[in-house]
Design an enzyme around this catalytic site. Sequence first.
Site, PDB file in Angstrom:
ATOM      1  N   SER A   1      39.589 -18.583  60.210  1.00  0.00           N
ATOM      2  CA  SER A   1      38.911 -17.841  61.269  1.00  0.00           C
ATOM      3  C   SER A   1      37.462 -17.567  60.867  1.00  0.00           C
ATOM      4  O   SER A   1      36.677 -18.505  60.718  1.00  0.00           O
ATOM      5  CB  SER A   1      39.684 -16.553  61.578  1.00  0.00           C
ATOM      6  OG  SER A   1      39.261 -15.978  62.777  1.00  0.00           O
TER       7      SER A   1
ATOM      8  N   ASP B   1      45.238 -22.395  70.121  1.00  0.00           N
ATOM      9  CA  ASP B   1      44.620 -21.180  69.580  1.00  0.00           C
ATOM     10  C   ASP B   1      44.388 -20.167  70.691  1.00  0.00           C
ATOM     11  O   ASP B   1      43.795 -20.483  71.722  1.00  0.00           O
ATOM     12  CB  ASP B   1      43.288 -21.549  68.921  1.00  0.00           C
ATOM     13  CG  ASP B   1      42.741 -20.440  68.030  1.00  0.00           C
ATOM     14  OD1 ASP B   1      42.875 -19.258  68.409  1.00  0.00           O
ATOM     15  OD2 ASP B   1      42.188 -20.754  66.971  1.00  0.00           O
TER      16      ASP B   1
ATOM     17  N   HIS C   1      46.444 -19.209  66.820  1.00  0.00           N
ATOM     18  CA  HIS C   1      45.430 -18.887  65.810  1.00  0.00           C
ATOM     19  C   HIS C   1      46.064 -18.730  64.427  1.00  0.00           C
ATOM     20  O   HIS C   1      45.492 -19.123  63.424  1.00  0.00           O
ATOM     21  CB  HIS C   1      44.694 -17.611  66.207  1.00  0.00           C
ATOM     22  CG  HIS C   1      43.474 -17.347  65.393  1.00  0.00           C
ATOM     23  ND1 HIS C   1      42.395 -18.217  65.363  1.00  0.00           N
ATOM     24  CD2 HIS C   1      43.138 -16.325  64.562  1.00  0.00           C
ATOM     25  CE1 HIS C   1      41.464 -17.733  64.559  1.00  0.00           C
ATOM     26  NE2 HIS C   1      41.888 -16.594  64.058  1.00  0.00           N
TER      27      HIS C   1
END
Length: 812
Positions: free
Chosen positions: A673, A746, A780
């Site tokens: 991330s 995601d 994610h």
Amino acid sequence: MKRSYSLFFSALLLCSIVMAQDDSHYQTPPKDITDLALSKPTPTVTVDGKGQWMIIIERASFPTIEELAQPEYRIAGIRWNPANFGGSRTTYFNSLQFKNLKTGKTTTLTGIPEDLKGTSLQWSPDQASVAFLHHGNDRIDIYTAKPADGIAKKINGKPVNAVIGSSFSWVNNDMIIYKSAVGSGKAEPVKKAAPTGPVIQESLGKAAASRTYQDLIKSPHDELLFEYYATAQLMQIQLSGSDVVEKPIGEPAIYRSFSVSPDKQYILKGVIQKPFSYLVPWSGFPSSYTVTDMAGKTVRTITNNPSSEGAPIGFDDVVSFPRNIDWRDDEPSTIYYVQALDKGLGRTTSANRDAVYTLTASGNEQPKELVRTKRRFRGIDWGNAQTALLYEAMFADRKSRINLLNPATGAVDSLHERSSNDAYNDLGNVVSTRNEYGRQVIKIMKSGDILLTSSGSSPNGDLPLLRSLNLKTRATRELWRSQEGVYEFVVDILDAENGDFITRRETPTETPNFYMRNFRKPSKKGGLALTNFTNPYPQLEGVSKEKISYRRADGIDLTATLYLPKSYDAKKDGPLPVLIWAYPREYKSAADAAQVRGSKYTFTSVSYGGPVFWATQGYAVLDNAEMPIVGEGSKEPNDNFIPQLYLNAHAAIQAVASRGVGDSNRVGVGGHSYGAFMTANLLAHTNLFKAGIARSGAYNRTLTPFGFQAEERTYWEAPDVYFNMSPFSFANKIKTPLLLIHGEMDNNSGTFPIQSERLYNAVKGHGGTVRYITLPYESHGYASKENILHMLWEQHQWLEKYVKQPDSKKAF
């Protein structure tokens, strides 16, 4: 002849396609990495308020890719399984054990489905029973059990709706309210073969900035699906007697929330209204808040809130209409809510930011202002008629304050103030207890003290503690603190007056376990052991772990956790290839950034996304290498982002090199991330690394133009910051090998898969070395066993080729 050449090249092309397809099969990393990734984690526990029963909760293993590939709807900012009206990406527990803390006897729960997929475990008000959800293939059900007999039973007749918000709640020891799935068993809305017209959105000159949300409503058919699956009927289950009695409460609606008053006489309902928004998720849809009696009859309307479209989006901004609508825990049926006094605009100058109002559930009086805050309201802990704790803070100056509030008079007195980044001066979290209504309120001792638990951050690292605070004198007293050499923290206070509490204790070599302690009768033996969990990671036995400290060039002190392989001897074996794993964080003070965070005494736990695996493969691993980005005074942290990244990374490399354990010429860097964003920037702007691993990141900040991470300014306010912080802007300079990994689905704000796709194309287009992996069905965070093992294989191959043997021609 031309035909022969044509056939030859066609066959060659077909062969290359087949080979490419064969190469894309799922792979597994070396055995030690595989075994570590699939190890069963240490169970979690919950203890009843009487200190009689402990529930040992075992988490389910990774789902398979086949399970992850089941149908899923992604609409209105949520993802759900249309087959059972529940979340599609949920972490389950699959086993519960009840341990009697008086006798030590442990009983495994029976009466549950063989393939239990449990969530939402809740104690009953008297702590004698528990309830939880089981997510079946075609419906979700509620099970209850008494630890005393260890037998579970299903109690609901209709399928549970768990699409949005809480799905059930205890009312009293014999009653539960839940949301049933109205649409279960009925055909969902059919999508028309041809649309009736275009999808139209319009703005008529009013500013309506919006974050980069994922999975929003995109069509009229999406609206129909959301309404169909989110609509629920509140049901009441009466558990007393030989038969379970079930009846509806009110009419079906799209419930964003529901909660029963402390005196069990009323229900506060938050109901989503139309029109649904195409710009914000369900939490920002128009909503009405009403109070009904227990039969569902409306007795009072609290507010009708509009959509949050167009609401300000700064970090200190809030909506201008009532928010935080809830019951006061210390009174029978009083509602409170918060409303901005500055129109919700955090950047404006205002003497007071918010006001807290109260009103009775069934009356018709106007709301009464209870208190005003100087900073933005952050919450209330209710105690009794004279005592509550009021929290307020602002992001802009990173200042937070705890106030002592007298609910009877509205009088406020500042109790504690600090920088929100200042961990050393964190007062802690207040200890609560159940009052006569069964609600959690501040535990106020007979002495007038309250208790607080804290991480105990200090220059020696985190040494968790329990302290008392006298509300009259403000005097604090340390009642218990984790000893040097171990990491131990308070899990639950069982009897505050007697001093009984439970801790979770671990050391670098001892698996986390739970202990009974007494702060009035301290014991040097460590208390009474309540569990005896064994090491789930034998592959890491012998791997050394050390929390190291070092300093970057401008004087800011940093820390990281260093792992070295089993039996490694620096003098004999020489410097090792290095893997650095990190995540940047922003600060407004260099002193706060330099504080020591974490503990050097924790047990080494394994997460599929972490880097510790490579300590078993001959690497020096530097995990949680601090990457502070500091902006003091009028400067924002991101005004100097890239130079500070360099300082952090260079200091980390020199820290392992100076110890003789790391080869500064063989260093890889990685992150997930925002850590992936960091990695790409480091490769674009420095020559410090041999390779990088970037998972599920955002690389072009113009695709998140209304702010990102801790950056509050918009692209139009700070275009240079957005451009210079985007590694996509400098893709032509990324020549260090970069491995990009992204979940196909995601759901995180801003980290659309296109972020990795475009960076891959940009680096490839400029002749850089780059590999891009899309993990099917993953969000994610990653979930399936096959994808996780393949991800670890990809990372291992990349490190072996470009870091351990940087001149190797080894192919994947």
